[in-house]
Design a protein around this motif. Sequence first.
Motif, PDB file in Angstrom:
ATOM      1  N   MET A  60       0.935  -1.429   0.023  1.00 11.59           N
ATOM      2  CA  MET A  60      -0.078  -0.002   0.076  1.00 11.59           C
ATOM      3  C   MET A  60       0.861   1.250  -0.280  1.00 11.59           C
ATOM      4  O   MET A  60       0.533   2.194  -0.822  1.00 11.59           O
ATOM      5  N   ARG A  61       1.781   1.264   0.922  1.00 11.04           N
ATOM      6  CA  ARG A  61       2.825   2.358   1.030  1.00 11.04           C
ATOM      7  C   ARG A  61       3.591   2.522  -0.278  1.00 11.04           C
ATOM      8  O   ARG A  61       3.771   3.684  -0.857  1.00 11.04           O
ATOM      9  N   VAL A  90       4.080   5.484  -5.504  1.00  7.34           N
ATOM     10  CA  VAL A  90       4.430   5.521  -7.101  1.00  7.34           C
ATOM     11  C   VAL A  90       3.793   6.717  -7.633  1.00  7.34           C
ATOM     12  O   VAL A  90       4.072   7.195  -8.576  1.00  7.34           O
ATOM     13  N   ARG A  91       2.698   7.211  -6.915  1.00 15.67           N
ATOM     14  CA  ARG A  91       2.103   8.546  -7.460  1.00 15.67           C
ATOM     15  C   ARG A  91       3.188   9.548  -7.736  1.00 15.67           C
ATOM     16  O   ARG A  91       3.018  10.418  -8.419  1.00 15.67           O
ATOM     17  N   LEU A  92       4.337   9.410  -6.948  1.00 14.06           N
ATOM     18  CA  LEU A  92       5.467  10.725  -7.263  1.00 14.06           C
ATOM     19  C   LEU A  92       5.799  10.614  -8.516  1.00 14.06           C
ATOM     20  O   LEU A  92       6.303  11.435  -9.019  1.00 14.06           O
ATOM     21  N   PHE A 121      11.130   6.073   1.734  1.00 17.50           N
ATOM     22  CA  PHE A 121      10.391   4.513   1.520  1.00 17.50           C
ATOM     23  C   PHE A 121      11.126   3.630   2.119  1.00 17.50           C
ATOM     24  O   PHE A 121      10.789   2.528   2.837  1.00 17.50           O
ATOM     25  N   ILE A 122      12.653   3.621   1.829  1.00 17.19           N
ATOM     26  CA  ILE A 122      13.754   2.555   2.164  1.00 17.19           C
ATOM     27  C   ILE A 122      14.063   2.728   3.715  1.00 17.19           C
ATOM     28  O   ILE A 122      13.946   1.831   4.388  1.00 17.19           O
ATOM     29  N   GLU A 123      14.236   3.952   4.396  1.00 17.43           N
ATOM     30  CA  GLU A 123      14.820   3.962   5.445  1.00 17.43           C
ATOM     31  C   GLU A 123      14.030   4.235   6.737  1.00 17.43           C
ATOM     32  O   GLU A 123      14.169   4.164   7.734  1.00 17.43           O
ATOM     33  N   ASN A 124      12.623   4.695   6.036  1.00 13.28           N
ATOM     34  CA  ASN A 124      11.578   5.066   7.118  1.00 13.28           C
ATOM     35  C   ASN A 124      11.436   3.934   8.371  1.00 13.28           C
ATOM     36  O   ASN A 124      11.286   4.362   9.350  1.00 13.28           O
ATOM     37  N   GLU A 125      11.506   2.749   7.893  1.00 14.43           N
ATOM     38  CA  GLU A 125      11.312   1.665   8.956  1.00 14.43           C
ATOM     39  C   GLU A 125      12.339   1.390   9.702  1.00 14.43           C
ATOM     40  O   GLU A 125      12.179   1.399  11.077  1.00 14.43           O
ATOM     41  N   ALA A 126      13.690   1.628   9.499  1.00 11.90           N
ATOM     42  CA  ALA A 126      14.693   1.498  10.223  1.00 11.90           C
ATOM     43  C   ALA A 126      15.049   2.519  11.055  1.00 11.90           C
ATOM     44  O   ALA A 126      15.566   2.393  11.909  1.00 11.90           O
ATOM     45  N   GLN A 127      14.447   3.984  10.625  1.00 13.63           N
ATOM     46  CA  GLN A 127      14.854   5.163  11.172  1.00 13.63           C
ATOM     47  C   GLN A 127      13.660   5.843  11.592  1.00 13.63           C
ATOM     48  O   GLN A 127      13.651   7.145  10.681  1.00 13.63           O
TER      49      GLN A 127
END
Lengths: 269, 269, 269, 269
Positions: free
Chosen positions: A126-127, A132-134, B181-187
């Motif tokens: 979902m996220r 992808v909208r970007l 999108f990549i880092e948000n979960e880790a930090q």
Amino acid sequence: MKPVSEPVKQRLYAVLEGGGADAASRAVGVSLMTLIVLNVLSVVLETVESLQVAYGGLFRAFEVFSVVVFSAEYVLRMWSCTADERYARPVWGRLRFMLGPLALVDLAAILPFYLPLVMRLDLRVMRAVRLVRLFRILKMGRYSEALGVFRKIFWSKKEELLITVFAAGVMLVLVSSLMFFIENEAQPKVFSSIPAAMWWGVATLTTVGYGDIYPITTAGKILGTLSAVFGIGMFALPAGILGSAFVEEMHRRREKSKICPHCGKEIEE
Amino acid sequence: MKPVSEPVKQRLYAVLEGGGADAASRAVGVSLMTLIVLNVLSVVLETVESLQVAYGGLFRAFEVFSVVVFSAEYVLRMWSCTADERYARPVWGRLRFMLGPLALVDLAAILPFYLPLVMRLDLRVMRAVRLVRLFRILKMGRYSEALGVFRKIFWSKKEELLITVFAAGVMLVLVSSLMFFIENEAQPKVFSSIPAAMWWGVATLTTVGYGDIYPITTAGKILGTLSAVFGIGMFALPAGILGSAFVEEMHRRREKSKICPHCGKEIEE
Amino acid sequence: MKPVSEPVKQRLYAVLEGGGADAASRAVGVSLMTLIVLNVLSVVLETVESLQVAYGGLFRAFEVFSVVVFSAEYVLRMWSCTADERYARPVWGRLRFMLGPLALVDLAAILPFYLPLVMRLDLRVMRAVRLVRLFRILKMGRYSEALGVFRKIFWSKKEELLITVFAAGVMLVLVSSLMFFIENEAQPKVFSSIPAAMWWGVATLTTVGYGDIYPITTAGKILGTLSAVFGIGMFALPAGILGSAFVEEMHRRREKSKICPHCGKEIEE
Amino acid sequence: MKPVSEPVKQRLYAVLEGGGADAASRAVGVSLMTLIVLNVLSVVLETVESLQVAYGGLFRAFEVFSVVVFSAEYVLRMWSCTADERYARPVWGRLRFMLGPLALVDLAAILPFYLPLVMRLDLRVMRAVRLVRLFRILKMGRYSEALGVFRKIFWSKKEELLITVFAAGVMLVLVSSLMFFIENEAQPKVFSSIPAAMWWGVATLTTVGYGDIYPITTAGKILGTLSAVFGIGMFALPAGILGSAFVEEMHRRREKSKICPHCGKEIEE
């Protein structure tokens, strides 16, 4: 019925695809461009929690509005494309049109919205879908000359860019491996592997230097100095190549865009 | 009375506005320039608490002295401007003169001083007003050729600058969103939103690299590497464009400033 | 007695000052150059405590040896300079020779050694005096063409360098003052004054980015972004100017140094 | 027996050394190139502990396979080199061939594997030996034009590079010594010696700025500012020189590689 709609279709196709000089084409172009910019802004700001909490409804409403507009745009492009003789055949022509890069970008711009309506998506997907909208930003490619300039430059200098990126890569591997060998004992946690040392190498050779990883031994600092003094030049080459190509290209465009005062056409030299 | 003061007025106007070659004009120019530099220095140093405590009186006295001089300069410019035939009409001419960019800067240079005398200001506004004094630096535009060179360069390269800034912006948004999108979960605290990730993007692509935000996951580091290697070129373009334009412009000025040895005038080529 | 020593003096002067092409001149030049490099190395390494503890005696011995050689060199230069007709008069000629920039550097290279023998120095002055030995590096100016190239480049581009440094300074003051105004409330300790904010400005606009000071508010980050994107170009200009001047100068030297195969003289074009 | 194997030998030599245009040569070249790239990847990834634990056997197997291939390649080169008239004599010719730079790189690529079989190595040497495998990357020099371009550029600009590196070194020593003198008292641990200060100098003048060492006194910050503004130009010169040389060289190659449509040979201009 066809003969009635034909002139409408041709006019519509000219407005949407021509990027023409008449008032209607320009108005449509500017409106869509503005909508894209606002869309990007909306996706970016939506991720700020405080704004999401305060204006969540607004973001959602704007998204629906945008998708309606972009969907209408897409459908109209599909319908009118047969006005172009290249895509004249109702089914095969439309299919060929749909598979063009710009049309695919248009499709990608609206698809993420419809996807959750069709099938169940878990949160992570979902996220990703929301992000992808970007890539609607790429729809700008149709209207923006700037992105075109860069595409052309990248293409014309691809050989030089490849060679420099390759040479920079070789240098990065050699320098980072040596640094790993030197620093690993003193900082086993930080310089834990060659890939870890390559992160140091990238930060150093690009001169970003976050400060999360750097040599502390004398040998490591000497290697770091040598890497920086000689390697920065290597990593700065792509920038230099792109820069001079860009200046050349802009110069060429200016030369080209001399308009003949009699016939109104560009004068090629 | 007018016929008596007329030659004085014309002389004064020439001295103040001419930026002429005679001794008086040059003396006035250099004096005002020096006063402006000292003013800027004073505003900058005043914010250092220890200096403010020790020399507060001196700073205040110098400010009063400067405003007196700048006010006198402003009044004399107002009075003498009618010597120029463009502003010859006593009221409308002066008004037109007042609305010129340089005259507005002159006004802005003294207004902050008089404002608190006329109305009550709260502390925050007071601080802003004090800071505005710094823009006295723009008064230099009258005397300094350097700022003129840059204004001209910016103007002549505005198209290239716009395109590069736009392309850099597009790249920044794409790269930062991916990184979020990549880092948000880790930090989750550091890469809390796309705007937060854009701060990382700016620090990386400009190679400033403060070290307050950087990727820690492998995917994030790979994206960071790619962004740096390709994106730095994009962000370095404006520097390159300004640089080559500056060198060209200086070259042109040198060519131009060839003085004819017979008549003493510049030889245009 | 004089007629006897005259040819010796002339030969000595030619060897020391000629930088000539014969074997003796070259041997003397290379020896002195090597000694200077070793001296610099010695001063640098002496400050490392562990090395000072271990090899203190060696450092001291080498220093004495160097001063003896440099003193002998200085005295011989003084004695032989009258062989040059410009400095022919025994007293006034020698005085004029002593006041030349290269002779002053030679004197400065040995004076710090004799100073403590003549008068008592406290510890801080002592350390400064020891450091002054480093400026022996400038003695290289006599033998090194490289430093000559840079002196010439700096001189020929002084106008451009002044303008860019001035413009960069104006930008630094404006940007830092604004940042001080924005960040002072959120980080009163870090952005304590405009000079403190200027340290941020320098670190950012030069892209060094130590990470000891950076904005944390949204407004500050936006200003930081704008400063970086536009200001880095300004601060990179001096590098660009020096770079292109250097390439030009090296090119000119190569052209110049074409030697005529018949007469052995350079061919000027 | 010799007359039978001769044509095979000549064909093999052409395939291995010719880098020719026929399908076999190209296939061998691409295969070896791929194997080298995979080898480098393998050495790099092997140092990541989690990968070593999971795929240790695979890494080992691939290493054995690579050494077998590279050994076969080496032996075949040795055997076939007598096909070239320069190395025609069976023993002396082969010896001369073995001492060529490319053959030495080939030997270095396989030797580390055989060394532990022949003699006992302690752990540290073992690790070094394992790292040496990375230099297999230099085997690419045979196939990669990119590295050749850089070798040529470095060589043709060696004078300029030497001068700039020397000048940068002089600047680094002077600036760092001054900084040591200024900051040593305030930060005796950080600016403990001139070499320590030189690490600051490198980080600043290359604009890497890790943030592990920076001035904190006002005098130190002023010196840091001046060093950065003027010194960065000096340290950026090698990059500029390499950049313009690279662009020139690529341009020259393009000009050169114009192929005559009649005879198929390159047209030299």
